[in-house]
Design a protein around this motif. Structure first.
Motif, mmCIF file in Angstrom:
data_model
loop_
_atom_site.group_PDB
_atom_site.id
_atom_site.type_symbol
_atom_site.label_atom_id
_atom_site.label_comp_id
_atom_site.label_asym_id
_atom_site.label_seq_id
_atom_site.Cartn_x
_atom_site.Cartn_y
_atom_site.Cartn_z
ATOM 1 N N SER A 166 -0.113 -4.682 6.742
ATOM 2 C CA SER A 166 0.249 -4.775 5.325
ATOM 3 C C SER A 166 0.256 -3.412 4.656
ATOM 4 N N LYS A 167 -0.675 -2.543 5.043
ATOM 5 C CA LYS A 167 -0.708 -1.214 4.438
ATOM 6 C C LYS A 167 0.417 -0.333 4.976
ATOM 7 N N SER A 168 0.817 -0.546 6.217
ATOM 8 C CA SER A 168 2.009 0.145 6.730
ATOM 9 C C SER A 168 3.237 -0.275 5.927
ATOM 10 N N ALA A 169 3.323 -1.577 5.641
ATOM 11 C CA ALA A 169 4.438 -2.079 4.835
ATOM 12 C C ALA A 169 4.404 -1.480 3.434
ATOM 13 N N LEU A 170 3.213 -1.357 2.870
ATOM 14 C CA LEU A 170 3.079 -0.779 1.532
ATOM 15 C C LEU A 170 3.519 0.680 1.526
ATOM 16 N N ASP A 171 3.178 1.427 2.570
ATOM 17 C CA ASP A 171 3.602 2.821 2.668
ATOM 18 C C ASP A 171 5.122 2.933 2.725
ATOM 19 N N SER A 172 5.744 2.055 3.517
ATOM 20 C CA SER A 172 7.200 2.061 3.607
ATOM 21 C C SER A 172 7.831 1.665 2.272
ATOM 22 N N MET A 173 7.240 0.674 1.621
ATOM 23 C CA MET A 173 7.716 0.264 0.307
ATOM 24 C C MET A 173 7.657 1.422 -0.683
ATOM 25 N N THR A 174 6.566 2.168 -0.656
ATOM 26 C CA THR A 174 6.407 3.312 -1.560
ATOM 27 C C THR A 174 7.560 4.284 -1.395
ATOM 28 N N ARG A 175 7.895 4.601 -0.156
ATOM 29 C CA ARG A 175 8.987 5.546 0.100
ATOM 30 C C ARG A 175 10.330 4.985 -0.366
ATOM 31 N N CYS A 176 10.601 3.728 -0.032
ATOM 32 C CA CYS A 176 11.895 3.131 -0.375
ATOM 33 C C CYS A 176 12.070 2.965 -1.881
ATOM 34 N N PHE A 177 11.045 2.442 -2.544
ATOM 35 C CA PHE A 177 11.129 2.240 -3.988
ATOM 36 C C PHE A 177 11.157 3.578 -4.735
ATOM 37 N N ALA A 178 10.528 4.595 -4.155
ATOM 38 C CA ALA A 178 10.513 5.908 -4.802
ATOM 39 C C ALA A 178 11.919 6.481 -4.925
ATOM 40 N N ILE A 179 12.709 6.327 -3.866
ATOM 41 C CA ILE A 179 14.071 6.850 -3.893
ATOM 42 C C ILE A 179 14.929 6.068 -4.874
ATOM 43 N N ASP A 180 14.721 4.768 -4.935
ATOM 44 C CA ASP A 180 15.465 3.930 -5.877
ATOM 45 C C ASP A 180 15.109 4.288 -7.318
ATOM 46 N N LEU A 181 13.822 4.335 -7.630
ATOM 47 C CA LEU A 181 13.389 4.469 -9.020
ATOM 48 C C LEU A 181 13.455 5.894 -9.564
ATOM 49 N N ILE A 182 13.419 6.893 -8.684
ATOM 50 C CA ILE A 182 13.501 8.269 -9.199
ATOM 51 C C ILE A 182 14.857 8.512 -9.848
ATOM 52 N N ASN A 183 15.864 7.741 -9.463
ATOM 53 C CA ASN A 183 17.171 7.838 -10.108
ATOM 54 C C ASN A 183 17.099 7.451 -11.580
ATOM 55 N N HIS A 184 16.047 6.710 -11.938
ATOM 56 C CA HIS A 184 15.855 6.285 -13.328
ATOM 57 C C HIS A 184 14.706 7.044 -13.993
ATOM 58 N N GLY A 185 14.213 8.091 -13.323
ATOM 59 C CA GLY A 185 13.148 8.903 -13.902
ATOM 60 C C GLY A 185 11.752 8.384 -13.671
ATOM 61 N N VAL A 186 11.598 7.363 -12.798
ATOM 62 C CA VAL A 186 10.292 6.783 -12.508
ATOM 63 C C VAL A 186 9.811 7.279 -11.149
ATOM 64 N N ARG A 187 8.600 7.809 -11.112
ATOM 65 C CA ARG A 187 8.035 8.278 -9.837
ATOM 66 C C ARG A 187 7.150 7.207 -9.217
ATOM 67 N N VAL A 188 7.241 7.079 -7.888
ATOM 68 C CA VAL A 188 6.387 6.170 -7.132
ATOM 69 C C VAL A 188 5.700 6.974 -6.035
ATOM 70 N N ASN A 189 4.370 6.903 -5.998
ATOM 71 C CA ASN A 189 3.579 7.573 -4.963
ATOM 72 C C ASN A 189 2.404 6.668 -4.590
ATOM 73 N N SER A 190 1.618 7.115 -3.638
ATOM 74 C CA SER A 190 0.445 6.318 -3.267
ATOM 75 C C SER A 190 -0.694 7.210 -2.798
ATOM 76 N N VAL A 191 -1.869 6.623 -2.753
ATOM 77 C CA VAL A 191 -3.050 7.277 -2.183
ATOM 78 C C VAL A 191 -3.547 6.400 -1.045
ATOM 79 N N SER A 192 -3.975 7.036 0.045
ATOM 80 C CA SER A 192 -4.508 6.312 1.202
ATOM 81 C C SER A 192 -5.967 6.686 1.402
ATOM 82 N N PRO A 193 -6.878 5.880 0.856
ATOM 83 C CA PRO A 193 -8.308 6.175 1.051
ATOM 84 C C PRO A 193 -8.753 5.831 2.466
ATOM 85 N N GLY A 194 -9.846 6.464 2.863
ATOM 86 C CA GLY A 194 -10.538 6.070 4.074
ATOM 87 C C GLY A 194 -11.677 5.148 3.695
ATOM 88 N N ILE A 195 -12.858 5.388 4.240
ATOM 89 C CA ILE A 195 -14.023 4.550 3.943
ATOM 90 C C ILE A 195 -14.583 4.935 2.571
#
Length: 279
Positions: A166-195
């Protein structure tokens, strides 16, 4: 002196404790109006107290008890925020969970019910929220920060296969949605915590004593956490704040910042049996 999130409206999911609560407090301290949400009303009340301790105004905090794995729960969250604050500038998708199999199975034997529950909270709810906040975020030229995990990386962990997936899917989603939304001035990023020392293990059904043993064990093994200690929710909140601050991170788009004390450089954690550690 103005605060860096002065006048901003922020939604923080999973903010009844842990990273979500620390993040809500950070934004409130920095001048934002914050919507906090979760399913546990009592825990959310504690988060509200923590937010009010730094903002001193009921007008700056919105409390929504809802289940964001449901469409109606997401509607309630978004509509409540718009009704109270009139806009959305920042969406922090922090809510997430791992589920253990009721029969103690791991890996490929874990039932599809656990798979569905995991993806409902870690993936589907994020898609639903971004879609329903999209027009508001475009209007404000806003920010989205997803909270992922180093579990989504290339290292295998058979004990929590669906969580890792699920977190791999979320990482891929972040990248895909980022390219879509940056065209509208919206940034999408993520943080990957450890323990991180939160209630995450408790939510999986591990009792307090087992959680203490687990963190102590992890701290004593440098092949698990090279820096020598679990992260604090406030440390992850600082990364989230950085990614949501366009003055600080304007040229970062579609990326995930790892904050794990060096764990992902070694990943010795995956060679230790969590079940044995917490006994």
């Amino acid at each position: 002196m103005s605060k860096r999130f002065e006048g901003k409206v922020v939604i923080v999911t999973g903010s009844s404790q842990g990273i979500g609560r620390a993040t809500a407090v950070l934004f409130a301290r920095e001048g934002a109006k914050v919507t906090i949400t979760g399913r546990d009303e009592a825990s959310l009340e504690e988060s509200k107290k923590a937010v009010l301790a730094v903002t001193n105004s009921e007008n700056n905090v919105n409390v929504v008890v809802s289940d964001i794995t449901t469409s109606s729960g997401v509607d309630q969250l978004v509509n409540s925020t718009i009704d109270k604050f009139g806009k959305i500038d920042v969406l922090i998708n922090n809510a997430g969970a791992a589920f253990t199999d009721e029969n103690g199975k791991v890996g490929v034997e874990v039932g599809l019910e656990s798979y569905q529950k995991t993806f409902d909270i870690n993936v589907k709810s994020v898609i639903d929220l971004i879609q329903k906040c999209r027009s508001h975020l475009i209007a404000s030229k806003g920010e989205v920060v997803n909270v992922s995990s180093i579990a989504g990386g290339p290292h295998a962990n058979t004990n929590f296969a669906y969580y890792c997936m699920s977190k791999s899917a979320l990482d891929s989603m972040t990248r895909c949605f980022a390219i879509d939304l940056i065209n509208h001035g919206v940034r999408v990023n993520s943080v990957s915590p450890g323990i991180v020392a939160t209630h995450f293990l408790n939510a999986m059904g591990i009792p307090d004593e087992g959680v203490k043993k687990c963190y102590k064990y992890y701290t004593e093994h440098r092949d698990i956490i090279p820096s020598g200690a679990p992260g604090k929710p406030e440390e992850i909140a600082q990364v989230i704040g950085f990614l949501a601050d366009r003055n600080m991170s304007s040229y970062i788009v579609g990326q995930s910042i790892i904050a794990d004390g060096g764990t992902s450089l070694i990943m010795g954690m995956n060679t230790h049996d969590l079940g044995d550690v917490c006994k």
